[in-house]
Motif scaffolding. Structure first.
Motif, PDB file in Angstrom:
ATOM      1  N   UNK A 159       0.848  -1.195   0.000  1.00  0.00           N
ATOM      2  CA  UNK A 159       0.000   0.000   0.000  1.00  0.00           C
ATOM      3  C   UNK A 159       0.881   1.242   0.000  1.00  0.00           C
ATOM      4  N   UNK A 160       0.444   2.245  -0.745  1.00  0.00           N
ATOM      5  CA  UNK A 160       1.063   3.565  -0.695  1.00  0.00           C
ATOM      6  C   UNK A 160       0.047   4.548  -0.136  1.00  0.00           C
ATOM      7  N   UNK A 161       0.419   5.219   0.948  1.00  0.00           N
ATOM      8  CA  UNK A 161      -0.455   6.189   1.598  1.00  0.00           C
ATOM      9  C   UNK A 161       0.164   7.574   1.449  1.00  0.00           C
ATOM     10  N   UNK A 170      -2.242  18.852  12.911  1.00  0.00           N
ATOM     11  CA  UNK A 170      -1.827  20.017  12.137  1.00  0.00           C
ATOM     12  C   UNK A 170      -0.451  19.924  11.528  1.00  0.00           C
ATOM     13  N   UNK A 171       0.292  18.866  11.840  1.00  0.00           N
ATOM     14  CA  UNK A 171       1.628  18.702  11.274  1.00  0.00           C
ATOM     15  C   UNK A 171       1.546  18.106   9.868  1.00  0.00           C
ATOM     16  N   UNK A 172       2.659  18.194   9.142  1.00  0.00           N
ATOM     17  CA  UNK A 172       2.712  17.655   7.785  1.00  0.00           C
ATOM     18  C   UNK A 172       3.038  16.167   7.825  1.00  0.00           C
ATOM     19  N   UNK A 173       2.216  15.371   7.193  1.00  0.00           N
ATOM     20  CA  UNK A 173       2.443  13.935   7.165  1.00  0.00           C
ATOM     21  C   UNK A 173       3.469  13.532   6.121  1.00  0.00           C
ATOM     22  N   UNK A 174       3.854  12.276   6.154  1.00  0.00           N
ATOM     23  CA  UNK A 174       4.826  11.737   5.213  1.00  0.00           C
ATOM     24  C   UNK A 174       4.209  10.593   4.407  1.00  0.00           C
ATOM     25  N   UNK A 175       4.688  10.438   3.196  1.00  0.00           N
ATOM     26  CA  UNK A 175       4.262   9.327   2.357  1.00  0.00           C
ATOM     27  C   UNK A 175       4.718   8.013   2.990  1.00  0.00           C
ATOM     28  N   UNK A 195      -4.887   6.375  -1.057  1.00  0.00           N
ATOM     29  CA  UNK A 195      -4.309   5.031  -0.960  1.00  0.00           C
ATOM     30  C   UNK A 195      -4.348   4.336  -2.317  1.00  0.00           C
ATOM     31  N   UNK A 196      -3.204   3.778  -2.701  1.00  0.00           N
ATOM     32  CA  UNK A 196      -3.122   2.918  -3.880  1.00  0.00           C
ATOM     33  C   UNK A 196      -2.447   1.614  -3.467  1.00  0.00           C
ATOM     34  N   UNK A 221      -9.394   7.768  -1.251  1.00  0.00           N
ATOM     35  CA  UNK A 221      -9.072   8.780  -0.244  1.00  0.00           C
ATOM     36  C   UNK A 221     -10.022   8.601   0.933  1.00  0.00           C
ATOM     37  N   UNK A 222      -9.451   8.396   2.107  1.00  0.00           N
ATOM     38  CA  UNK A 222     -10.295   8.081   3.254  1.00  0.00           C
ATOM     39  C   UNK A 222      -9.625   8.453   4.569  1.00  0.00           C
ATOM     40  N   UNK A 223     -10.378   8.299   5.662  1.00  0.00           N
ATOM     41  CA  UNK A 223      -9.934   8.619   7.014  1.00  0.00           C
ATOM     42  C   UNK A 223      -9.970   7.377   7.888  1.00  0.00           C
ATOM     43  N   UNK A 224      -9.363   7.471   9.052  1.00  0.00           N
ATOM     44  CA  UNK A 224      -9.493   6.432  10.068  1.00  0.00           C
ATOM     45  C   UNK A 224     -10.825   6.589  10.791  1.00  0.00           C
ATOM     46  N   UNK A 225     -11.374   5.464  11.234  1.00  0.00           N
ATOM     47  CA  UNK A 225     -12.629   5.447  11.994  1.00  0.00           C
ATOM     48  C   UNK A 225     -12.400   4.663  13.282  1.00  0.00           C
ATOM     49  N   UNK A 226     -13.311   4.760  14.264  1.00  0.00           N
ATOM     50  CA  UNK A 226     -13.138   3.979  15.493  1.00  0.00           C
ATOM     51  C   UNK A 226     -12.964   2.494  15.206  1.00  0.00           C
ATOM     52  N   UNK A 227     -12.069   1.861  15.963  1.00  0.00           N
ATOM     53  CA  UNK A 227     -11.760   0.447  15.738  1.00  0.00           C
ATOM     54  C   UNK A 227     -12.984  -0.439  15.935  1.00  0.00           C
ATOM     55  N   UNK A 228     -13.907  -0.002  16.762  1.00  0.00           N
ATOM     56  CA  UNK A 228     -15.181  -0.696  16.961  1.00  0.00           C
ATOM     57  C   UNK A 228     -16.171   0.332  17.474  1.00  0.00           C
TER      58      UNK A 228
END
Length: 245
Positions: A159-161, A170-175, A195-196, A221-228
């Motif tokens: 996976x590539x994120x 607010x910080x810059x994320x990394x690939x 994501x690819x 393109x998506x976000x994280x959600x609660x694990x349950x």
């Protein structure tokens, strides 16, 4: 009829569990008998206001003292006698979704309330948790990769994120380019990602989607959600890939 010792302890425990005491914060670094205090900051060292703080008595179930940080990120709770540990969370809204994130407690461990303690906290998006009092695992999100029926080579799905916005703090994320360990990619900083996927042995692309949602696409393109349902502090993505093209 005199009350029994058990009854007295029960009343004391119930009384402590319902109290919420926040005193005027002391300066970070000062230790005061009968109190726990500290400062809460984000990953850039900026103070976090209105973080929820809990001082939990290790001797009794659900016996705790509650409070919040002030505008400078400081807190101070009156705990009295007993053995306590401290936990903190911060509520954040990100890309239209609500999150509750656990805070990293420096020098995490039990302390004697009669002696007091200073417990500073930091917002972390990745890295190991302290492992104390059930605080196991990592701060980042978990990705679970699902493959078609009969396709078992999940560990060769790469996976590539790519962050498409600043991370939740607010910080810059990394690939991130990574293959799952069995089915999982752990400790991904919470953010919004494009994501690819590709099948590494054949260097062939794989289409992706959120598991069982919509049709497969070249990217997602998506976000994280609660694990349950109802989970706080633990977030994941369920990503489904197609057969290699």
């Amino acid at each position: 009829m005199k009350p029994t010792l058990l009854a007295l302890l029960t009343v004391a425990s119930l009384s402590l569990s319902s109290c919420s005491k926040t005193k005027d914060p002391v300066e970070p670094g000062d230790t005061q008998a009968g109190f726990v205090s500290g400062k809460v900051v984000d990953s850039q060292g900026k103070p976090i206001a209105k973080a929820d703080i809990v001082a939990d008595d290790t001797r009794y179930y659900n016996s705790n003292v509650l409070g919040q940080t002030d505008a400078k990120g400081n807190y101070k709770l009156e705990v009295g006698n007993g053995s306590f540990y401290v936990r903190g969370t911060v509520k954040m809204k990100y890309e239209g979704q609500n999150y509750v994130l656990d805070l990293f407690v420096e020098d995490d461990g039990a302390f004697d309330g009669s002696e007091g303690a200073v417990k500073n906290m930091t917002l972390k998006l990745s890295g190991e948790r302290t492992g104390n009092f059930g605080d196991d695992g990592v701060y980042g999100g978990k990705i679970e990769v699902f493959t078609p029926i009969g396709f078992y080579d999940t560990e060769n799905v790469e996976l590539t994120l790519e962050p498409v916005a600043p991370l939740i703090d607010g910080t810059t994320g990394k690939k991130i380019v990574q293959k799952p360990d069995y089915l999982y990619i752990d400790d991904v900083p919470l953010g919004k990602y494009k994501i690819t996927a590709r099948y590494v042995p054949e260097n062939k692309p794989m289409k992706v989607r959120v598991r069982n949602v919509g049709s497969f696409q070249n990217s997602l393109t998506t976000l994280f959600v609660p694990a349950y349902a109802g989970a706080t502090g633990r977030y994941k993505m369920d990503i489904e890939v197609s057969e290699p093209e």
